[in-house]
Design an enzyme around this catalytic site. Sequence first.
Site, PDB file in Angstrom:
ATOM      1  N   GLY A   1      43.975  44.721  51.079  1.00  0.00           N
ATOM      2  CA  GLY A   1      42.589  44.966  51.482  1.00  0.00           C
ATOM      3  C   GLY A   1      41.717  45.284  50.292  1.00  0.00           C
ATOM      4  O   GLY A   1      41.665  44.525  49.327  1.00  0.00           O
TER       5      GLY A   1
ATOM      6  N   SER B   1      47.982  47.707  53.733  1.00  0.00           N
ATOM      7  CA  SER B   1      48.849  48.875  53.782  1.00  0.00           C
ATOM      8  C   SER B   1      48.040  50.120  54.088  1.00  0.00           C
ATOM      9  O   SER B   1      47.031  50.371  53.428  1.00  0.00           O
ATOM     10  CB  SER B   1      49.586  49.058  52.453  1.00  0.00           C
ATOM     11  OG  SER B   1      50.430  47.962  52.189  1.00  0.00           O
TER      12      SER B   1
ATOM     13  N   ILE C   1      46.711  53.540  51.324  1.00  0.00           N
ATOM     14  CA  ILE C   1      46.707  53.181  49.905  1.00  0.00           C
ATOM     15  C   ILE C   1      45.257  52.983  49.495  1.00  0.00           C
ATOM     16  O   ILE C   1      44.611  52.027  49.909  1.00  0.00           O
ATOM     17  CB  ILE C   1      47.524  51.897  49.637  1.00  0.00           C
ATOM     18  CG1 ILE C   1      49.002  52.132  49.944  1.00  0.00           C
ATOM     19  CG2 ILE C   1      47.338  51.452  48.184  1.00  0.00           C
ATOM     20  CD1 ILE C   1      49.886  50.950  49.658  1.00  0.00           C
TER      21      ILE C   1
ATOM     22  N   LYS D   1      20.461  48.900  40.953  1.00  0.00           N
ATOM     23  CA  LYS D   1      20.874  48.649  39.573  1.00  0.00           C
ATOM     24  C   LYS D   1      20.087  47.450  39.054  1.00  0.00           C
ATOM     25  O   LYS D   1      20.102  46.385  39.672  1.00  0.00           O
ATOM     26  CB  LYS D   1      22.376  48.362  39.508  1.00  0.00           C
ATOM     27  CG  LYS D   1      22.859  47.913  38.121  1.00  0.00           C
ATOM     28  CD  LYS D   1      24.328  47.545  38.143  1.00  0.00           C
ATOM     29  CE  LYS D   1      24.768  46.962  36.803  1.00  0.00           C
ATOM     30  NZ  LYS D   1      26.182  46.555  36.791  1.00  0.00           N
TER      31      LYS D   1
ATOM     32  N   THR E   1      32.234  42.850  35.587  1.00  0.00           N
ATOM     33  CA  THR E   1      32.927  41.579  35.763  1.00  0.00           C
ATOM     34  C   THR E   1      33.864  41.578  36.963  1.00  0.00           C
ATOM     35  O   THR E   1      34.119  40.529  37.557  1.00  0.00           O
ATOM     36  CB  THR E   1      33.736  41.225  34.496  1.00  0.00           C
ATOM     37  OG1 THR E   1      34.587  42.330  34.167  1.00  0.00           O
ATOM     38  CG2 THR E   1      32.811  40.938  33.342  1.00  0.00           C
TER      39      THR E   1
END
Length: 521
Positions: free
Chosen positions: A16, A46, A49, A85, A357
């Site tokens: 995910g 999972s 996590i 931003k 990036t």
Amino acid sequence: MQAKEKKISHIVIVGGGTAGWLAASHLAKQLRPNAADGVKVTLIESPNIPTIGVGEGTVPMMRNTLKDLGITETEFFKHCDATFKQGIKFVDWLDNPTNEHSSYYHHLFDYPEIDHFDATPYWLKGLAGEGRSFADCVSLQGIVCDAELAPKKITTPEYEGITSYGYHLDANKFSALLTKNAVERHGVQHIKAHVEEVCLNDDGEIHSVITKEKGEISGDFFVDCTGFDCLLLGKTLGVPFVDKSDVLFVDHALTIQIPYESEDATIPSYTISTAMEAGWIWDIGLLERRGVGHVYSSKYTSHEEAEKALRAYVGPMADKYPTRLIPMNIGHREKFWHKNCAALGLAQGFVEPLEATGLLVFDATAKMLAAQFPTQKNTMNIVAKQFNERIKLSWESVIDFVKLHYYLSRRDDNQFWLDNRKAETTPDTLLERLELWKTQLPNALDFYSGYEIFKLENYLYVLYGMEFSTDIEALSHRYPETEKAKQFFSAIEKAAAKLKGDLSSNRELVNKILSFGLQKV
């Protein structure tokens, strides 16, 4: 129908986080799981996590993504602790800092106007006046950023701006928003389970994954979003990793989250990137907190010294909060699509957080996968070949652009910077361009691949922000429009001064959005 001509009817995404849910969202929007003949999209994630959460800055392309996926900008701000931003402010990248001197330049999201009138050669000739930066001479946005203002008004419609913008966001909250939207709006099936085994068929393709909680889950095509582990494409299918640490040296990030000292503290509408002795520090202002991280090379400094530098940058408040150490694999897979599996996100590659990036490449490559996804297995090899060629070009262009920032630096306070300027650590493609640009202006035709992530306008901001020298004396006769250039520079200055009086601060605008919302497009 032979097996190799079988219709692809089920895509299984393993992993995910932001990359996984961007992949699920783009694929489901394109392939329409809820339609009668649509392709089913399942994401296995999972439980418990957390995402790495380094990618908290985006570029303007994310606005199009959110709009395409049906997420309103107001909804995005309300769920993601987001702020605006407008670019990146690079501090102390050019020279060693001193107590009396600190330099900076902006890489802005408003591109310089170069199609109708390119002011670049006239700026190089000094016609803009003494001491005016390249950014301030070709765009209003640097002046807007330095005044700590937002890129739009509360009356500006969603996803439109007076200046161009992306976002700062909480990566975990963003993943949660993408999850909800993908499941509810685009029909993605979400399974929470641990993958314990990957099963191959006789052709060496992935047939299924065995999960602890849900048993076996089979599919026709698999997307690996398992992060640096690269469980499917790397560990199972054996596609090797191409290490780029000989070009880009940073290999760790130490992160810390710091609340503001007051409710009305200034929120910069740009990422602050401050060069350090063996790397750099990002400083991202969200609505409720700052996310700060020290990216560095463990070859040139110790983890202890890196943490000391990070805490010194943050100030006394840092002592109250823990840091998190994130090892980084710098490079990319040799191939990004092999047999019936493609990798996205960190499983595909990572070069470092400079220039945002991470999310940029994750989003761009997920869109590319969805746009060219095959309907039949018998054409999969053709599409895979195209995908691999295009993504390789994208990664190579990103590596060149990130290296540019280090190569042009004049810092010499650590061997880190000296080694970054050596030709043997720099791609030939970048060296050739820089050699060319010493005596002629960078040109759009220098960027001949449509799959380069960073193009002419991005290079102009960094080249001339870092005082790259282009000697155009021999070409001076090509640029006779002196008066037009002076009028252009004057008009930019006047327009920027007027705009400063029309815009509110980043924090003020975000608070208005949360209270009143933006106008729908």
